[in-house]
Design an enzyme around this catalytic site. Structure first.
Site, PDB file in Angstrom:
ATOM      1  N   ASP A  13      13.108   1.651  -1.192  1.00  0.00           N
ATOM      2  CA  ASP A  13      12.132   0.565  -0.823  1.00  0.00           C
ATOM      3  C   ASP A  13      11.631   0.085  -1.970  1.00  0.00           C
ATOM      4  O   ASP A  13      11.675   0.760  -2.898  1.00  0.00           O
ATOM      5  CB  ASP A  13      11.223   1.326   0.297  1.00  0.00           C
ATOM      6  CG  ASP A  13      10.485   0.231   0.635  1.00  0.00           C
ATOM      7  OD1 ASP A  13      10.575  -0.924   1.269  1.00  0.00           O
ATOM      8  OD2 ASP A  13       9.140   0.395   0.920  1.00  0.00           O
ATOM      9  N   ASP A  15       8.230  -2.429  -1.674  1.00  0.00           N
ATOM     10  CA  ASP A  15       6.769  -2.245  -1.481  1.00  0.00           C
ATOM     11  C   ASP A  15       6.187  -0.973  -1.157  1.00  0.00           C
ATOM     12  O   ASP A  15       6.710  -0.545  -0.423  1.00  0.00           O
ATOM     13  CB  ASP A  15       6.240  -3.534  -0.534  1.00  0.00           C
ATOM     14  CG  ASP A  15       6.911  -4.694  -1.078  1.00  0.00           C
ATOM     15  OD1 ASP A  15       6.138  -5.824  -0.455  1.00  0.00           O
ATOM     16  OD2 ASP A  15       7.584  -4.839  -1.637  1.00  0.00           O
TER      17      ASP A  15
END
Length: 213
Positions: A13, A15
């Site tokens: 991922d 953020d």
């Protein structure tokens, strides 16, 4: 000369995983709507609300932000400690690094290559007259899209799913973590910690290196 064989695939991922920030919160700062967007982001990452619906709502708060804000946001983005070292270690071992994000290409297109990421996918923001309209351009990268990206990238590199690792922090990462052979909860919300194969609490991506094949 044949292309080198890819030994394994690591998908992260973006953020709060690859980078320490939530980019939509930085953009909301530019619109003067940081508090409400931050609260909505937290709810989405916990899994309290549907991610796609939440993202549309949060992006609507960005209407009117000039595209010149992207440069200011990029200046505030901080790679997570150990990001470069982890990516270098993957490459040294013959692996490939992908990043799939519910965030935005407008930021990731700069950050990902700087860190050595091989392939990435994210949302795009609609603009008109050099200003954000407040909507997402195209299909939203949600939990299902993240899982699909991991499968697609593994197939393209001829890497079996048994040699894939997924790393995430929020509820929208759970499906890709379930598809991967090893799903790592990194600095993660309780829902993610409860379903991950392993939990990494220390906010340092070097912690992943000993787990690489």
């Amino acid at each position: 000369m044949p292309a080198p064989t890819v030994r394994f695939l690591l998908v992260l991922d973006a953020d709060s995983t690859l980078i320490r920030n939530e980019v939509i919160e930085l953009l909301a700062d530019e619109a003067g709507r940081s508090a409400e967007v931050t609260a909505a982001t937290e709810a989405a990452m916990r899994g309290d609300v549907d991610f796609a619906s939440s993202l549309r709502s949060r992006v609507s708060a960005l209407a009117g932000v000039p595209v010149t804000a992207f440069a200011r946001v990029l200046a505030r983005v901080e790679p997570t400690p150990g990001a470069r070292e982890l990516i270098a270690a993957v490459h040294e071992r013959g692996g490939r690094v992908g990043v799939v994000s519910g965030g935005f290409h407008e930021i990731l297109d700069t950050v990902a290559p700087q860190l050595g990421v091989d392939i990435w996918r994210a949302n795009r923001l609609t603009t008109r007259d050099d200003t954000l309209v407040g909507s997402v351009d195209g299909a939203i990268v949600d939990a299902e899209a993240k899982a699909a990206a991991l499968r697609e990238w593994a197939a393209e590199a001829a890497v079996p799913l048994t040699r894939t690792i997924a790393v995430g922090d929020g509820a929208n990462d759970l499906r890709m973590m379930a598809v991967a052979a090893l799903g790592l909860a990194f600095n993660a919300k309780p829902t993610v910690r409860a379903q991950a194969d392993l939990i990494i609490d220390r906010v340092d991506l070097r912690e992943v290196i000993p787990l690489l094949p």
